[in-house]
Design a protein around this motif. Structure first.
Motif, PDB file in Angstrom:
ATOM      1  N   MET A  72      -2.699  10.817  -2.157  1.00  0.00           N
ATOM      2  CA  MET A  72      -2.583   9.604  -1.356  1.00  0.00           C
ATOM      3  C   MET A  72      -2.213   8.401  -2.219  1.00  0.00           C
ATOM      4  SD  MET A  72      -2.746   8.122   1.599  1.00  0.00           S
ATOM      5  CE  MET A  72      -3.631   9.253   2.673  1.00  0.00           C
ATOM      6  N   LYS A  73      -2.961   8.190  -3.331  1.00  0.00           N
ATOM      7  CA  LYS A  73      -2.674   7.013  -4.155  1.00  0.00           C
ATOM      8  C   LYS A  73      -1.308   7.128  -4.820  1.00  0.00           C
ATOM      9  CE  LYS A  73      -5.204   8.692  -8.231  1.00  0.00           C
ATOM     10  NZ  LYS A  73      -6.375   8.452  -9.113  1.00  0.00           N
ATOM     11  N   THR A  74      -0.919   8.349  -5.224  1.00  0.00           N
ATOM     12  CA  THR A  74       0.389   8.525  -5.843  1.00  0.00           C
ATOM     13  C   THR A  74       1.498   8.196  -4.856  1.00  0.00           C
ATOM     14  OG1 THR A  74      -0.483  10.254  -7.279  1.00  0.00           O
ATOM     15  CG2 THR A  74       1.906  10.150  -7.028  1.00  0.00           C
ATOM     16  N   VAL A 127       6.612   8.260 -12.973  1.00  0.00           N
ATOM     17  CA  VAL A 127       5.564   9.249 -12.730  1.00  0.00           C
ATOM     18  C   VAL A 127       4.197   8.604 -12.912  1.00  0.00           C
ATOM     19  CG1 VAL A 127       5.491  10.089 -15.126  1.00  0.00           C
ATOM     20  CG2 VAL A 127       4.822  11.632 -13.245  1.00  0.00           C
ATOM     21  N   TRP A 128       3.245   9.038 -12.117  1.00  0.00           N
ATOM     22  CA  TRP A 128       1.872   8.550 -12.199  1.00  0.00           C
ATOM     23  C   TRP A 128       1.012   9.581 -12.915  1.00  0.00           C
ATOM     24  CZ3 TRP A 128      -2.015   5.027 -11.258  1.00  0.00           C
ATOM     25  CH2 TRP A 128      -3.310   5.540 -11.098  1.00  0.00           C
ATOM     26  N   GLY A 129       0.127   9.114 -13.800  1.00  0.00           N
ATOM     27  CA  GLY A 129      -0.848   9.992 -14.424  1.00  0.00           C
ATOM     28  C   GLY A 129      -0.288  10.777 -15.597  1.00  0.00           C
ATOM     29  N   GLN A 130      -1.187  11.518 -16.261  1.00  0.00           N
ATOM     30  CA  GLN A 130      -0.798  12.223 -17.479  1.00  0.00           C
ATOM     31  C   GLN A 130      -0.958  13.741 -17.395  1.00  0.00           C
ATOM     32  OE1 GLN A 130      -1.938  10.583 -21.249  1.00  0.00           O
ATOM     33  NE2 GLN A 130      -2.501   8.639 -20.332  1.00  0.00           N
ATOM     34  N   ARG A 131      -1.284  14.243 -16.233  1.00  0.00           N
ATOM     35  CA  ARG A 131      -1.487  15.681 -16.116  1.00  0.00           C
ATOM     36  C   ARG A 131      -0.568  16.276 -15.050  1.00  0.00           C
ATOM     37  NH1 ARG A 131      -7.573  17.427 -15.714  1.00  0.00           N
ATOM     38  NH2 ARG A 131      -6.550  19.369 -16.323  1.00  0.00           N
ATOM     39  N   TRP A 132      -0.586  17.595 -14.981  1.00  0.00           N
ATOM     40  CA  TRP A 132       0.135  18.350 -13.974  1.00  0.00           C
ATOM     41  C   TRP A 132       1.640  18.031 -13.988  1.00  0.00           C
ATOM     42  CZ3 TRP A 132      -4.631  15.981 -12.097  1.00  0.00           C
ATOM     43  CH2 TRP A 132      -5.724  16.851 -12.259  1.00  0.00           C
ATOM     44  N   TYR A 187      -5.786  -5.411 -16.634  1.00  0.00           N
ATOM     45  CA  TYR A 187      -6.719  -6.405 -16.120  1.00  0.00           C
ATOM     46  C   TYR A 187      -6.793  -6.236 -14.612  1.00  0.00           C
ATOM     47  CZ  TYR A 187      -8.014 -11.073 -14.361  1.00  0.00           C
ATOM     48  OH  TYR A 187      -8.593 -12.113 -13.693  1.00  0.00           O
ATOM     49  N   TRP A 188      -8.029  -6.219 -14.074  1.00  0.00           N
ATOM     50  CA  TRP A 188      -8.251  -5.966 -12.656  1.00  0.00           C
ATOM     51  C   TRP A 188      -7.529  -4.688 -12.231  1.00  0.00           C
ATOM     52  CZ3 TRP A 188      -6.545  -9.203  -7.808  1.00  0.00           C
ATOM     53  CH2 TRP A 188      -7.313  -8.814  -6.718  1.00  0.00           C
ATOM     54  N   PRO A 189      -7.840  -3.547 -12.854  1.00  0.00           N
ATOM     55  CA  PRO A 189      -7.152  -2.287 -12.538  1.00  0.00           C
ATOM     56  C   PRO A 189      -7.421  -1.825 -11.116  1.00  0.00           C
ATOM     57  CG  PRO A 189      -9.071  -1.863 -13.905  1.00  0.00           C
ATOM     58  CD  PRO A 189      -8.906  -3.356 -13.861  1.00  0.00           C
ATOM     59  N   ALA A 190      -6.405  -1.252 -10.507  1.00  0.00           N
ATOM     60  CA  ALA A 190      -6.534  -0.805  -9.120  1.00  0.00           C
ATOM     61  C   ALA A 190      -7.408   0.439  -9.003  1.00  0.00           C
ATOM     62  CB  ALA A 190      -5.151  -0.525  -8.542  1.00  0.00           C
ATOM     63  N   ASN A 191      -7.347   1.324 -10.012  1.00  0.00           N
ATOM     64  CA  ASN A 191      -8.128   2.561  -9.964  1.00  0.00           C
ATOM     65  C   ASN A 191      -7.891   3.342  -8.667  1.00  0.00           C
ATOM     66  OD1 ASN A 191      -9.426   2.224 -12.511  1.00  0.00           O
ATOM     67  ND2 ASN A 191     -10.805   0.728 -11.576  1.00  0.00           N
ATOM     68  N   ARG A 194       1.318   6.295  -2.255  1.00  0.00           N
ATOM     69  CA  ARG A 194       1.286   4.864  -1.959  1.00  0.00           C
ATOM     70  C   ARG A 194       2.031   4.068  -3.031  1.00  0.00           C
ATOM     71  NH1 ARG A 194      -4.170   4.137  -0.492  1.00  0.00           N
ATOM     72  NH2 ARG A 194      -4.704   4.159  -2.691  1.00  0.00           N
ATOM     73  N   ILE A 195       1.801   4.406  -4.292  1.00  0.00           N
ATOM     74  CA  ILE A 195       2.466   3.711  -5.402  1.00  0.00           C
ATOM     75  C   ILE A 195       3.966   3.953  -5.359  1.00  0.00           C
ATOM     76  CG2 ILE A 195       2.718   3.632  -7.907  1.00  0.00           C
ATOM     77  CD1 ILE A 195      -0.287   4.470  -8.030  1.00  0.00           C
ATOM     78  N   MET A 196       4.350   5.216  -5.225  1.00  0.00           N
ATOM     79  CA  MET A 196       5.767   5.555  -5.276  1.00  0.00           C
ATOM     80  C   MET A 196       6.522   5.019  -4.063  1.00  0.00           C
ATOM     81  SD  MET A 196       5.996   6.804  -8.160  1.00  0.00           S
ATOM     82  CE  MET A 196       4.842   7.395  -9.395  1.00  0.00           C
ATOM     83  N   ALA A 197       5.882   5.008  -2.910  1.00  0.00           N
ATOM     84  CA  ALA A 197       6.524   4.447  -1.716  1.00  0.00           C
ATOM     85  C   ALA A 197       6.759   2.954  -1.896  1.00  0.00           C
ATOM     86  CB  ALA A 197       5.659   4.709  -0.488  1.00  0.00           C
ATOM     87  N   ALA A 198       5.809   2.262  -2.535  1.00  0.00           N
ATOM     88  CA  ALA A 198       5.970   0.829  -2.785  1.00  0.00           C
ATOM     89  C   ALA A 198       7.121   0.576  -3.750  1.00  0.00           C
ATOM     90  CB  ALA A 198       4.665   0.252  -3.346  1.00  0.00           C
ATOM     91  N   LEU A 199       7.234   1.396  -4.798  1.00  0.00           N
ATOM     92  CA  LEU A 199       8.337   1.239  -5.746  1.00  0.00           C
ATOM     93  C   LEU A 199       9.675   1.570  -5.093  1.00  0.00           C
ATOM     94  CD1 LEU A 199       6.720   2.748  -8.969  1.00  0.00           C
ATOM     95  CD2 LEU A 199       7.437   0.374  -8.628  1.00  0.00           C
ATOM     96  N   GLU A 200       9.683   2.591  -4.244  1.00  0.00           N
ATOM     97  CA  GLU A 200      10.918   2.943  -3.541  1.00  0.00           C
ATOM     98  C   GLU A 200      11.379   1.772  -2.675  1.00  0.00           C
ATOM     99  OE1 GLU A 200      12.489   6.577  -0.710  1.00  0.00           O
ATOM    100  OE2 GLU A 200      10.524   5.695  -0.308  1.00  0.00           O
TER     101      GLU A 200
END
Length: 251
Positions: A1-3, A33-38, A62-66, A5-11
């Motif tokens: 879901m979060k991935t 790409v999001w994250g460091q695995r898979w 600063y103020w990370p979304a997490n 959401r991020i990629m749709a916003a960038l698109e």
């Protein structure tokens, strides 16, 4: 879901120049790409070998979304470390940092990195962790307070009486520097421009001016709204242009 959401916003903010793809991008094409695995472990190493442009999304400095809809996400180009942008806008997300502590505590706060950090680029955090305490002890007699990734103790508690922070890549160094506690880090750390990177300096760590560094970090983190508006895409393109310019100058 979060991935998604991020990629749709960038698109949305790319103005038609980006496309949301589930899974690996077309061969030879730039990607984010999001994250460091898979997926990252699959698509980043070939891109590095082939010299393909790629951007990495992580939680903000600063103020990370997490993973939440609010907060900031850091975006770095061709690596996990932010660029140092010397002319970044200092009016974006200004923050009053604590003065460097001249009378500090007694212990070395050792903040261990996550074991998966940098694995897609060949880094070995387990090996670093196995030797770091011994290497610290070679340069100081101060006691070491260990802080593992995901520690439930408030960071402020560990920083309160810290003489210096030692870490590899952890953003704990950013929090330490903001709180006025010097740090000794690896060159890949986002706080490296204002930290010592040599353990021989642990008893006299660097404490330089920090405003230019802070502005540079803030120029490389974005909210979802800033991604949707195109602000993040323009900033990402600007970092690429700087990188390409440096490579051309080196030739």
């Amino acid at each position: 879901m979060k991935t998604r959401r991020i990629m749709a916003a960038l698109e949305q903010g790319s103005g038609g120049r980006g496309k949301l793809i589930l899974g690996a991008p077309p061969v030879g094409e730039p990607f984010v790409v999001w994250g460091q695995r898979w997926l990252s472990e699959t698509i980043v190493p070939p891109a590095v070998r082939a010299g393909i442009d790629w951007w990495h999304v992580d939680n903000g400095f600063y103020w990370p979304a997490n993973g939440r809809p609010t907060g900031y996400y850091a975006i770095t180009f061709r690596g996990l470390s932010p660029a140092f942008i010397t002319d970044a806008d200092r009016t974006r997300l200004p923050f009053r940092m604590a003065e460097w502590r001249q009378r500090r505590g007694d212990h070395v706060l050792l903040a261990l990195p996550g074991m998966h950090y940098g694995r897609m680029l060949g880094a070995d955090m387990a090996a670093w962790c196995r030797t770091i305490a011994e290497r610290i002890a070679a340069h100081t007699d101060r006691p070491i307070l260990l802080r593992e990734k995901g520690c439930i103790r408030p960071l402020a508690h560990d920083l309160a009486r810290a003489f210096v922070v030692v870490t590899h890549s952890s953003k704990v160094a950013v929090d330490a520097v903001v709180a006025g506690v010097p740090a000794n880090v690896e060159p890949s750390n986002p706080a490296a421009p204002v930290c010592s990177t040599d353990l021989a300096e642990i008893e006299a760590p660097k404490m330089p001016e920090r405003n230019a560094w802070w502005a540079s970090l803030m120029a490389q983190q974005f909210t979802l709204d800033e991604m949707r508006s195109g602000f993040a895409f323009r900033a990402m393109s600007g970092v690429k242009d700087r990188f390409d310019g440096l490579c051309s100058a080196a030739l």
